[in-house]
Design an enzyme around this catalytic site. Structure first.
Site, PDB file in Angstrom:
ATOM      1  N   SER A  31       8.885  -8.634   3.435  1.00 57.33           N
ATOM      2  CA  SER A  31      10.288  -9.012   3.667  1.00 57.33           C
ATOM      3  C   SER A  31      10.609 -10.371   3.072  1.00 57.33           C
ATOM      4  O   SER A  31       9.921 -11.348   3.334  1.00 57.33           O
ATOM      5  CB  SER A  31      10.564  -9.097   5.169  1.00 57.33           C
ATOM      6  OG  SER A  31      10.518  -7.831   5.727  1.00 57.33           O
ATOM      7  N   HIS A  62      13.691  -3.410   0.887  1.00 61.00           N
ATOM      8  CA  HIS A  62      12.433  -3.054   0.219  1.00 61.00           C
ATOM      9  C   HIS A  62      12.732  -2.068  -0.917  1.00 61.00           C
ATOM     10  O   HIS A  62      13.069  -0.920  -0.662  1.00 61.00           O
ATOM     11  CB  HIS A  62      11.468  -2.360   1.192  1.00 61.00           C
ATOM     12  CG  HIS A  62      10.891  -3.257   2.230  1.00 61.00           C
ATOM     13  ND1 HIS A  62       9.664  -3.846   2.100  1.00 61.00           N
ATOM     14  CD2 HIS A  62      11.368  -3.673   3.410  1.00 61.00           C
ATOM     15  CE1 HIS A  62       9.410  -4.584   3.166  1.00 61.00           C
ATOM     16  NE2 HIS A  62      10.437  -4.493   3.979  1.00 61.00           N
ATOM     17  N   HIS A  84       5.686   1.605   5.742  1.00 64.52           N
ATOM     18  CA  HIS A  84       5.350   1.269   7.124  1.00 64.52           C
ATOM     19  C   HIS A  84       5.123   2.535   7.926  1.00 64.52           C
ATOM     20  O   HIS A  84       5.783   3.551   7.707  1.00 64.52           O
ATOM     21  CB  HIS A  84       6.488   0.467   7.770  1.00 64.52           C
ATOM     22  CG  HIS A  84       6.810  -0.802   7.055  1.00 64.52           C
ATOM     23  ND1 HIS A  84       7.654  -0.837   5.976  1.00 64.52           N
ATOM     24  CD2 HIS A  84       6.386  -2.069   7.256  1.00 64.52           C
ATOM     25  CE1 HIS A  84       7.745  -2.092   5.540  1.00 64.52           C
ATOM     26  NE2 HIS A  84       6.979  -2.855   6.298  1.00 64.52           N
ATOM     27  N   GLU A  87       8.178   4.095   9.574  1.00 64.28           N
ATOM     28  CA  GLU A  87       9.103   4.879   8.763  1.00 64.28           C
ATOM     29  C   GLU A  87       8.800   6.374   8.846  1.00 64.28           C
ATOM     30  O   GLU A  87       9.617   7.188   8.423  1.00 64.28           O
ATOM     31  CB  GLU A  87       9.022   4.444   7.295  1.00 64.28           C
ATOM     32  CG  GLU A  87       9.555   3.061   7.029  1.00 64.28           C
ATOM     33  CD  GLU A  87       9.313   2.633   5.596  1.00 64.28           C
ATOM     34  OE1 GLU A  87      10.176   2.890   4.753  1.00 64.28           O
ATOM     35  OE2 GLU A  87       8.237   2.063   5.331  1.00 64.28           O
ATOM     36  N   ALA A 114       6.042 -10.476   6.912  1.00 70.40           N
ATOM     37  CA  ALA A 114       6.754 -11.304   7.887  1.00 70.40           C
ATOM     38  C   ALA A 114       6.142 -10.983   9.242  1.00 70.40           C
ATOM     39  O   ALA A 114       5.762  -9.836   9.494  1.00 70.40           O
ATOM     40  CB  ALA A 114       8.230 -10.953   7.874  1.00 70.40           C
ATOM     41  N   SER A 213       2.946  -4.164  10.003  1.00 68.41           N
ATOM     42  CA  SER A 213       2.415  -3.644   8.731  1.00 68.41           C
ATOM     43  C   SER A 213       0.986  -4.128   8.554  1.00 68.41           C
ATOM     44  O   SER A 213       0.338  -4.542   9.514  1.00 68.41           O
ATOM     45  CB  SER A 213       3.280  -4.149   7.569  1.00 68.41           C
ATOM     46  OG  SER A 213       3.192  -5.557   7.459  1.00 68.41           O
ATOM     47  N   HIS A 248      16.236  -8.182  12.607  1.00 65.69           N
ATOM     48  CA  HIS A 248      15.731  -8.093  11.234  1.00 65.69           C
ATOM     49  C   HIS A 248      16.455  -9.104  10.345  1.00 65.69           C
ATOM     50  O   HIS A 248      15.877  -9.652   9.415  1.00 65.69           O
ATOM     51  CB  HIS A 248      15.923  -6.665  10.719  1.00 65.69           C
ATOM     52  CG  HIS A 248      15.306  -6.417   9.378  1.00 65.69           C
ATOM     53  ND1 HIS A 248      13.974  -6.682   9.105  1.00 65.69           N
ATOM     54  CD2 HIS A 248      15.822  -5.943   8.216  1.00 65.69           C
ATOM     55  CE1 HIS A 248      13.716  -6.370   7.835  1.00 65.69           C
ATOM     56  NE2 HIS A 248      14.822  -5.926   7.279  1.00 65.69           N
TER      57      HIS A 248
HETATM   58  N1  HPA Z   1       7.221  -8.790  15.692  1.00 65.43           N
HETATM   59  C1  HPA Z   1       6.766  -7.837  14.855  1.00 65.43           C
HETATM   60  N2  HPA Z   1       6.994  -7.850  13.562  1.00 65.43           N
HETATM   61  C2  HPA Z   1       7.711  -8.874  13.068  1.00 65.43           C
HETATM   62  C3  HPA Z   1       8.222  -9.893  13.884  1.00 65.43           C
HETATM   63  C4  HPA Z   1       7.964  -9.851  15.275  1.00 65.43           C
HETATM   64  O1  HPA Z   1       8.381 -10.710  16.078  1.00 65.43           O
HETATM   65  N3  HPA Z   1       8.888 -10.754  13.070  1.00 65.43           N
HETATM   66  C5  HPA Z   1       8.767 -10.277  11.819  1.00 65.43           C
HETATM   67  N4  HPA Z   1       8.066  -9.132  11.798  1.00 65.43           N
END
Ligand code: HPA
Length: 273
Positions: A31, A62, A84, A87, A114, A213, A248
């Site tokens: 991300s 993505h 993922h 998905e 992320a 992920s 998100h």
């Molecule tokens: N949890 C899970 N996945 C994530 C988060 C989170 O807080 N932040 C970014 N991806």
């Protein structure tokens, strides 16, 4: 999915008709990091949908493209957009690209993502080198008949993340003045963010970051002896740690803010890996 080995070979053979990725560095852009793909010189790109047996990415933000070219004079094979579990892909399909990279002769793999910070000393924007992981996703991509061509039935997961690449990340971070943290990544299935209780649990069992992920890919990379580095961008404090609603959008916003730092780090690592 039976016959995974042949499916991977078929995908690799198709890719080999477009370019030779032997000894290149594989990178997966999570991300907010997609932009790095635009810096690849003389790019040859293939849509995932054109690669035999490849799943197609569906998440917002993505793009599904495999891009080969040069970054800092180094050949890279970049997955712009990853798959993922949430998905709907099965664990074997979503990790197939790791095995395809192995068949293409890719030298090492850098996974970025992320993640939510569980460690109290992390802040949004912290970059964390993944030292180890906890598979809390309830799946394992190695389930089913072992594919001996890739690795053994019962692979050792200690040092799943290459110690050499972790050291290299530190060296590169120091050199460009980025403070890197280290920690344990705990993989959740998603797509919902964790509950505050799950995050408290995760902290007790030793996790520093939570994400949706990477864990399946780390397992498959270790299984097929592909050296792998994982770096998480901590985009938010995990559930229950602030009063803020998780979204998100926030994840993308913070990832976007640190992307230049993150990009510079990845570029230097690639050059030296
Ligand atoms: N949890 C899970 N996945 C994530 C988060 C989170 O807080 N932040 C970014 N991806």
């Amino acid at each position: 999915m039976e016959d995974i080995y042949n499916k991977c070979v078929e995908a690799a053979e198709y890719i080999k008709t477009k370019f030779d990725a032997k000894d290149s560095i594989g990178i997966v852009l999570g991300s907010g990091l997609g932009e790095l793909a635009e810096e690849i010189e003389n790019p040859i790109s293939i849509n995932y949908s054109d690669i035999p047996n490849f799943p197609v990415s569906t998440v917002e933000g993505h793009d599904g493209k495999l891009i080969f070219g040069k970054l800092n004079n180094t050949n890279v094979l970049c997955m712009k957009g990853r798959f993922h579990y949430y998905e709907g892909y099965d664990a074997q399909s979503l990790t197939m690209y790791v095995r395809v990279m192995k068949l293409l002769g890719v030298k090492s793999l850098i996974l970025t993502n992320a993640a939510g910070g569980i460690n109290n000393t992390f802040k949004p924007g912290t970059l964390m080198v993944i030292d180890d992981f906890i598979n809390y996703m309830g799946i394992n991509p190695l389930r089913g008949k072992n594919i001996d061509e890739f690795g053994v039935r019962f692979p050792d997961m200690s040092k799943a993340l290459s110690p050499e690449l972790r050291d290299l990340a530190d060296e590169c971070g120091k050199e460009i003045g980025i403070e890197l943290r280290h920690g344990v990544y705990m993989g959740f299935m998603g797509p919902c963010f964790e509950t505050p209780a799950e995050i408290r649990f995760a902290r007790i069992v030793g996790a520093d970051a939570a994400g949706m992920s990477t864990v399946p890919e780390l397992i498959v990379a270790k299984h097929c002896s592909l050296p792998v580095l994982g770096i998480s961008c901590i985009t938010n404090l995990a559930a229950g740690m602030t009063n803020k609603e998780l979204s998100h959008e926030e994840v993308q916003e913070v990832a976007n803010k640190v992307k230049d730092q993150f990009k510079n780090l990845i570029k230097l690592i690639i050059e030296r890996a």
